[in-house]
Design a protein around this motif. Structure first.
Motif: not given
Length: 108
Positions: A20-34
Motif C-alpha cells: 500500500e505504501r509502495g516502498h519499504g523493506l519491512g517492519l522496524r522494531v525497537s524499544v524505549k523507556p516508557s
C-alpha cells in the motif's frame, strides 16, 4: 545469536502495508523507556537498513531490530491479531516479567 519469529499473519500484514505504501523493506522494531512498567515497543517501517540493524526474515517479510533491543526481544514472536474492532501487532515475548494493565509497557 538472537532469534525473533514472524507469524504468517504478521508477515501478511507487513507485506500488505508495504504494498500500500509502495516502498519499504519491512517492519522496524525497537524499544524505549516508557509507560508505567518500564519499556514499550516502537514500530515503524524500515525504508532502508541501518548499519547495525539485525534482520529477521520469515514468510516473505522482514523485521529489522536495533541492536540495543535484541536482548529484550530475543525469543519473541511477532504476531498480528484482531480483537473485536482492533487490529495490531502483538509481541509474544518470553523475556517479559511484568506488564502494565493496559498492555502498553513491560518489564524485562
Amino acid at each position: 545469536m538472537a532469534h525473533l519469529s514472524i507469524t504468517p499473519a504478521a508477515a501478511s500484514q507487513i507485506r500488505q502495508v508495504l504494498d500500500e505504501r509502495g516502498h519499504g523493506l519491512g517492519l522496524r522494531v525497537s524499544v524505549k523507556p516508557s509507560g508505567c512498567s518500564g519499556y514499550s515497543y516502537v514500530l515503524d517501517f524500515a525504508d532502508e537498513q541501518g548499519d547495525e540493524d539485525v534482520t529477521f526474515e520469515e514468510h516473505g517479510a522482514a523485521v529489522y531490530v536495533a541492536p540495543e533491543a535484541l536482548e529484550m526481544l530475543d525469543g519473541s514472536e511477532v504476531d498480528y491479531v484482531s480483537e473485536g474492532l482492533n487490529r495490531f501487532f502483538r509481541f509474544n515475548n518470553p523475556n517479559v516479567k511484568d506488564q502494565c494493565g493496559c498492555g502498553e509497557s513491560f518489564t524485562v
